[in-house]
Every structure is written in structure tokens, then in C-alpha cells.
Design a protein around this motif. Structure first.
Motif, mmCIF file in Angstrom:
data_model
loop_
_atom_site.group_PDB
_atom_site.id
_atom_site.type_symbol
_atom_site.label_atom_id
_atom_site.label_comp_id
_atom_site.label_asym_id
_atom_site.label_seq_id
_atom_site.Cartn_x
_atom_site.Cartn_y
_atom_site.Cartn_z
ATOM 1 N N GLN A 111 4.176 119.371 104.713
ATOM 2 C CA GLN A 111 3.965 119.496 106.159
ATOM 3 C C GLN A 111 5.110 120.271 106.812
ATOM 4 O O GLN A 111 4.941 120.896 107.854
ATOM 5 C CB GLN A 111 3.849 118.095 106.780
ATOM 6 N N LEU A 114 3.665 123.678 106.409
ATOM 7 C CA LEU A 114 2.251 123.879 106.757
ATOM 8 C C LEU A 114 1.907 123.391 108.158
ATOM 9 O O LEU A 114 0.861 123.760 108.699
ATOM 10 C CB LEU A 114 1.348 123.130 105.753
ATOM 11 N N LEU A 181 -3.746 128.762 104.386
ATOM 12 C CA LEU A 181 -2.972 128.323 103.229
ATOM 13 C C LEU A 181 -3.458 129.041 101.978
ATOM 14 O O LEU A 181 -4.661 129.234 101.791
ATOM 15 C CB LEU A 181 -3.144 126.803 103.077
#
Length: 350
Positions: A111, A114, A181
Motif C-alpha cells: 500500500q 499502490l 498496477l
């Protein structure tokens, strides 16, 4: 909430008591682990002044010994590594709590780069890798594990292991104007994403690439980490690139490359020790040695302090993108068993 916050002094102060407690817990719960420590002359009440003083297990022990700290009836999941030669595969035993903790902490680590949302995801692999569960490889487990952090998954390779350029173009047309991603093993990302994107003029500038698996397949192409990043930036616009280092024997703990590249960082619940292969003392910054990985996550099996079969070097301490030690992996130890993992991919173009 970031898991890259602790200075090295804070890490030592916070983690040492937890790791000492874990050592005692595993000793009380795993007869095999207790026998190993006893044979090393480590008393049950032995004090540990630093993280580097904690007793380590060679990662290979999990290939040759059944080590677990939970009763058989509490085993929720058994993970096996992709050992292709030598002693075979590691066996890692998780109960429900351990399985939940490793998923949660892996998510917290990723995280950091991302953000909180699940992003549309390009998988630099073939969907076939996760279809055949009977021959589930470490590569398949890696793909499946990372798939949890994305949505709208598109596979870059078709079922014949050939690049599906139209599928990638369609994905970029739909999602390429916002963050997305990308995940894959390093050499596959180079062969099947970089080369395809370069040859077809694809714009990957909004991508965030997470990749792993080592560089040895790219040595003959004169591609190292610096060149990998440079070429992606110049030819595809992709700049947000994060390599990571991790292993199934310490599942859920990954050492993530910082934004500026070329250094791996420890999340707050983990640490790394680089040891002199002759004296086993901790090495200073800049001096290569054997990598030991340390994590408070393994509670269902004694994998909290593991000596790997990889060489590494500290690049610095508390002076990088994030606090704590940051390091590079230099490759496998001479004569160490060749790791299976991504290098078992049969479709790798020569």
C-alpha cells in the motif's frame, strides 16, 4: 498508514523484545526447534542484546525438517517452495491467524506504493499459471497472491505463452490514463512487457510496476537494475518501478525497493542482517555478506530469523528514501541450490 517509519534505533528497541519472545514461544512449541537451539548451546533464558545476537536457522532447514509451532489439527495451510534440485521443497505451516497476518502485512507493505485502492492490473504472465492447481509453483503462488491487490486483471501472455499485444492495447485504452498496477517476474517483465511496449510504442507512464525474481536471466542482455529502469523510462514512460525481495519461508514479509531505486527497505515489522560468511559477525555498510532476514510475522513456525543463501550489502542506514537499513541483493551464494521460482518458466525466449 505507512509501514516504513522506524529508524534503526527504534526498530531495534521495538523488535528485539518481540523477537526474543517469539524465540521463546517457538522453543516451547516446537520440539525440533528446541533441539536445534539446545545443540547450539543456547540456554532457554539466554539474553539477546541486539537483533543480530538472535539465533538464526539456515533457510534450507525447512527443506529437510518439519518445523512447526502449532498442533497438526490447527494447520490451516501448508505452503511449499519450488525446490527443483537438492533437498526438495520447503514446507511452511500456517494456522488461520498466521495466514491472515501475512496477507494483511503484505497488503500494508504494498500500500506504501499502490495507495489504498485496488487498481486495474496487468499480469505479465499467462492465466494458465494459476489454472493448474495440482502443479502449483512458487511463480503461480506469487501471481495469485499479487492478484489480490488489483482488479480488472489482464494477462499479457496468451495460453500459448505468447505476448497478446491486442489484449495489452485494449487494457491501456481503457485504463491507461489513470494509475494501474503491473506485476510480473523480472525477466518476464523485460521480455514480454518492455520489449513489446517498446516495439509497439505503448505508453506505460501511469503504471506502477512491482516485480521480483532476480537478474541472472538478464545478465546476457547486459540489463541490470539501473538499465532496466532507464530503458523503461525512456522507451515506455514508466518510472514508478519497485523490485522486491522475499521468500516463501518468511511469507508475507517483503523488502521493497524505494522510489529512487537500487535499494531494498525493511517494513517496520522486519529487519535484515548482513553477516560475514567466515566470522558470522554483522558486516559494516558497504561490505558484502550473507543475508539474514528477520520478521515478527512467523508465529506458526520458527521462521522469524533465517539465514538465506543470498549475498547482499548494506547501502546505508537511516539515509535513504525510508528509515532503517537499506540494502541490495548481489546474487546467490556460490554452490547454493538454484532457486526454482520464476526461472522454471519454459517459454523464456533465448
Amino acid at each position: 498508514m505507512s509501514v516504513f517509519t522506524r529508524s534503526q534505533a527504534e526498530r531495534e528497541a521495538q523488535l528485539l523484545p518481540e523477537l526474543a519472545e517469539l524465540t521463546a514461544h517457538h522453543r516451547a512449541s516446537s520440539e525440533g526447534y528446541d533441539r536445534i537451539l539446545t545443540s547450539l548451546g543456547i540456554a532457554p533464558n539466554a539474553p539477546f542484546a541486539t537483533i543480530a545476537d538472535l539465533p538464526w536457522l539456515p533457510v534450507r532447514m525447512f527443506k529437510t525438517h518439519d518445523l512447526k509451532s502449532i498442533p497438526d489439527d490447527e494447520v490451516f495451510k501448508t505452503l511449499t517452495s519450488s525446490g527443483t534440485t537438492g533437498a526438495g521443497a520447503s514446507r511452511i505451516y500456517l494456522d488461520k491467524d498466521a495466514a491472515g497476518a501475512q496477507t494483511k502485512q503484505l497488503g500494508a507493505t504494498l500500500q506504501e506504493v499502490l495507495g489504498g485502492e485496488r487498481l486495474p492490473m496487468l499480469m505479465v504472465d499467462t492465466i494458465g499459471i494459476i489454472k493448474n492447481r495440482r502443479s502449483f509453483s512458487a511463480r503461480g503462488a506469487g501471481v495469485l497472491g499479487m492478484a489480490n491487490f488489483g482488479r480488472k486483471h489482464t494477462y499479457v501472455l496468451d495460453e500459448n505463452d505468447q505476448p497478446d499485444v491486442e489484449a495489452v492495447k485494449k487494457f491501456l485504452a481503457e485504463y491507461g490514463d489513470k494509475p494501474f498496477l503491473i506485476f510480473g517476474f523480472t525477466f518476464m517483465v523485460w521480455l514480454y512487457l518492455y520489449e513489446v511496449a517498446r516495439d509497439h510504442g505503448l505508453d506505460l507512464s501511469n503504471g506502477i510496476l512491482i516485480h521480483s525474481g532476480g537478474w541472472k536471466k538478464l545478465i546476457d542482455r547486459a540489463v541490470d537494475n539501473t538499465e532496466f529502469r532507464r530503458r523503461f523510462k525512456e522507451d515506455t514512460g514508466l518510472t514508478r518501478i519497485h523490485n522486491y525481495y522475499g521468500m516463501i519461508e518468511q511469507i508475507g514479509t517483503v523488502f521493497l525497493e524505494g522510489p529512487s531505486g537500487n535499494s531494498l527497505y525493511c517494513p517496520d515489522f522486519a529487519d535484515v542482517v548482513i553477516r560475514d560468511p567466515e566470522t558470522w559477525q554483522e558486516q559494516p555498510v558497504g561490505k558484502p555478506g550473507v543475508i539474514e532476514v528477520v520478521s515478527t510475522l512467523p508465529r506458526s513456525y520458527p521462521g522469524h530469523v533465517l539465514l538465506t543463501e543470498d549475498l547482499g550489502v548494506y547501502n546505508g542506514i537511516d539515509d535513504g528514501d525510508w528509515p532503517g537499513k537499506h540494502f541490495s541483493v548481489l546474487g546467490r551464494l556460490p554452490k547454493a541450490e538454484a532457486r526454482g521460482c520464476s526461472d522454471t518458466f519454459s517459454g523464456a525466449a533465448a
